[in-house]
Enzyme design. Sequence first.
Site, PDB file in Angstrom:
ATOM      1  N   LYS A   1       4.974   2.890   8.180  1.00 11.67           N
ATOM      2  CA  LYS A   1       4.623   3.865   7.143  1.00 11.67           C
ATOM      3  C   LYS A   1       3.463   3.327   6.310  1.00 11.67           C
ATOM      4  O   LYS A   1       3.414   2.142   5.997  1.00 11.67           O
ATOM      5  CB  LYS A   1       5.861   4.100   6.274  1.00 11.67           C
TER       6      LYS A   1
ATOM      7  N   SER B   1      10.215  11.415   2.832  1.00 14.00           N
ATOM      8  CA  SER B   1       8.790  11.206   2.835  1.00 14.00           C
ATOM      9  C   SER B   1       8.254  10.454   4.049  1.00 14.00           C
ATOM     10  O   SER B   1       7.056  10.499   4.326  1.00 14.00           O
ATOM     11  CB  SER B   1       8.391  10.420   1.577  1.00 14.00           C
TER      12      SER B   1
ATOM     13  N   SER C   1      14.497   9.167   2.145  1.00 14.70           N
ATOM     14  CA  SER C   1      13.226   9.310   2.861  1.00 14.70           C
ATOM     15  C   SER C   1      13.179   8.693   4.263  1.00 14.70           C
ATOM     16  O   SER C   1      12.186   8.878   4.967  1.00 14.70           O
ATOM     17  CB  SER C   1      12.082   8.729   2.034  1.00 14.70           C
TER      18      SER C   1
END
Lengths: 488, 104
Positions: free
Chosen positions: A78, A153, A177
């Site tokens: 990420k 997310s 997330s």
Amino acid sequence: MNPTETTLTELRDAIAGKAVSSAEATRAYLDRIEAHDCGDSGLNAYHEVFTERAMARAQAVDKGDVTGPLAGVPIAIKDLLCTDYGHTTCCSKMLENFKAPYTATAVQRLEDAGAVILGKTNMDEFAMGSSTENSAFVTTRNPWDRDRVPGGSSGGSASAMSADLCAASIGSDTGGSIRQPAALCGVVGMKPTYGRISRYGLIAFASSLDQIGPFTRTVGDTALLLKVMMGHDPLDSTSANVPVPDDIDRVDEAPKGLRIGIAREYMSDSNDPAVAAATQKAIEVYRDFGAQIVEVDLPHTEYGIPVYYIVATAEASSNLARYDGVHYGHRTDKAEDLIDLYCRSRSEGFGDEVKRRIMLGTYALSSGYYDAYYSRALKVRRLIKNDFDSAFEKCDAILCPTTTGPAFKIGELADDPLAMYMNDVYTVNSNLAGNAGISLPGGTATVDGKALPVGVQLLGPSFEESKLLKIARIFEAATDHYTLRPTL
Amino acid sequence: MSKSQTITEADVRHVAKLGRLRVSDDEVHHFTEQLAAVLEYISKLNELDVEGVEPMAHPLELVNVLRPDVERPGMATESALVNAPAKMPPYFKVPKVLGDGSGA
């Protein structure tokens, strides 16, 4: 073998046994990214791909220069984990050109174990969102239906894992997330106990909640990554100094005398029928296994979202104060004086959701409101933690849905923050309490003629990841949900 | 946190200023509506009696940690300046703080 259709563990073993080279595997993933990720109708799971660096690393593994328990396996991370190569942007205009001067501990441990880092994945700006639509750059699509969100997310990491654009990926979970996008994309996603994986080099959103964790195809793959990434780090004073159990990757050793807790607060009538059915099926799997199914009470569950949106925004308002346009990040070209430089740089650099959360957190901490909001929220957080402590006296893990339903359409909730926030209703409480949670593929719902994944979640006591993984493996072994893949 | 205390446009302008954000009149209106809806939901916390409950700011029992007082290299100046929007090595460069110099 096709290196993009294996598990992480199988690929690792195949590379170690020279059945396939790391260069072949890495090239295969890069080709897949080229074919499926790019362009307007592509998945857009990646924000940046390190083609040359990844190939060079793979060749070093093949030459024997790089070894370790992850030698040669391609992994995506990420874009809020700092790397001293490429960019680290948090998918914000604020950090669009940011080059981190150091590498996050979690990523360094992957590198030290021999992993090949393929690239950085798309995300909601500063990890604030549940759909990845808040990325300043691009909207990631769900591989199961490209008109739908992958969740967020960590939506880029989830989408990439789901579409086999990496052998595993790394995300972060502040209120759900990792687990929510894992459920919506049909992969395994785990948030370990708070403090289990160093946050050094993880760009901070809410420091008492943020936790790094993996997305994988299987429970065993998750265990492999946790074994590499977990453990105390002197560079993060909040990383827990608790030994990582040796048996963490022996997921097939099913625990004896298992007790599975069911909390009615999670079995709401508003759950999608496919979600309810998946949870019910999991209860049957554990009952058939011989586990005792016990009812537990988590009476403060419904207060999790309100507490979270005070605690997380309060911490964010403080953490994001550092983006001032002075040392790094976006700087306006119109500043009249220093205060104007701060205000313009921040307003130009941050998107709406980030601004909303900074304002909400600032409000909750401001004079006259602190006691009514922040202080009260911290007390309710304690009540939520106490609920879990009592529940875990009666059971080894709590079984519940990960989300109330499958993936929603891109744009569907885009301008309704409160509706978006409700996505985390079943995940947020374990962030507040700090315990461990894992989302497992629970089958699919059929919506508009398309199969969409739903997740089953297991929550376990703090620092008992090893047991939680063994419990998760029981469900995985009894079902074939984890073998389902989207048609690209 | 009662209904009468729902956030106003003036509050939003105030917190935007505290948070060093510039917001246009349109944005103030939009953000006020959205934040009011979120705060109304948050007011659910008033249903609970929290008298005597110890606040929980963090999941772990934290103690202060000191590293050994051993000399070690810090970040090099060049590295610290790599991302600077404007620089005059070895310094970061910023606009004048004290206006146009005609008086401070």
